[in-house]
Design an enzyme around this catalytic site. Sequence first.
Site, PDB file in Angstrom:
ATOM      1  N   HIS A 194       0.859  -1.223   0.152  1.00 25.82           N
ATOM      2  CA  HIS A 194      -0.042   0.147  -0.065  1.00 25.82           C
ATOM      3  C   HIS A 194       0.938   1.372   0.020  1.00 25.82           C
ATOM      4  O   HIS A 194       1.935   1.251   0.316  1.00 25.82           O
ATOM      5  CB  HIS A 194      -0.857   0.009   1.009  1.00 25.82           C
ATOM      6  CG  HIS A 194      -0.029   0.119   2.454  1.00 25.82           C
ATOM      7  ND1 HIS A 194       0.171   1.210   3.085  1.00 25.82           N
ATOM      8  CD2 HIS A 194      -0.001  -1.126   3.184  1.00 25.82           C
ATOM      9  CE1 HIS A 194       0.848   0.991   4.311  1.00 25.82           C
ATOM     10  NE2 HIS A 194       0.665  -0.382   4.502  1.00 25.82           N
ATOM     11  N   CYS A 217       2.812  -5.178   6.500  1.00 25.32           N
ATOM     12  CA  CYS A 217       2.695  -4.578   5.240  1.00 25.32           C
ATOM     13  C   CYS A 217       3.896  -4.292   4.527  1.00 25.32           C
ATOM     14  O   CYS A 217       4.896  -3.825   5.147  1.00 25.32           O
ATOM     15  CB  CYS A 217       1.611  -3.555   5.296  1.00 25.32           C
ATOM     16  SG  CYS A 217      -0.180  -4.333   5.681  1.00 25.32           S
TER      17      CYS A 217
END
Length: 212
Positions: A171, A187
């Site tokens: 992301h 992440c």
Amino acid sequence: MAAIIRGNSLLQSLKLFYLSVTIVALSLGQQVSAQVTTKEGAATTNEGNPPLELSPVTEPKLPPLGSPSLYLPIEEASPTSTLTDTQLVIKLSDRKVYVYRDKQVKGSYPIAVGKAGWETPTGTFKVIAMQRNPSWEHPWSGKVIPPGADNPLGARWIGFWTDGKNFIGFHGTPQEQLVGQAVSHGCIRMRNKDILALYAQVAIGTPVVVER
């Protein structure tokens, strides 16, 4: 005298007979010519006969309602997408994600990875979710941050791991200065321009390999 008259009469009768035969022959010739012309496709010259119908090749009929596929050209099948030949390889030690296509490196992007205690899991995965302009929910407070410049997920989300409750993926981030460090909760953070570029090169099912 009577014989001469009969002879002249016979001669005239013969002349009339030959003239009649000639007229009939000419008439028959015209009819045959007209019939031949009709068979070759031109309009008939005989009065009272309807003109020939035009061929569908020169004057196509309109398609009936509900059956356009019988008349419209079939859309060509799209060529096999190159996305099926794409693989992402994350090298945690390099702090980079490499884009492979046809087993050749086509590009790479710097990334931030999971910090101590929240390490990015290694192994072979695949893209399972993709979202444009995602919202983000704080894992402890439950507060939802809408899409925008302050959203921790940036402009795109590409998920590739889940345990049914938690999710890990690529992301964007509003803190681009931290890209290249081990600062996330597992992440893969990327600069927003890079996540936009990566998003355009993958699809659901694209393999993701995470190496140390």
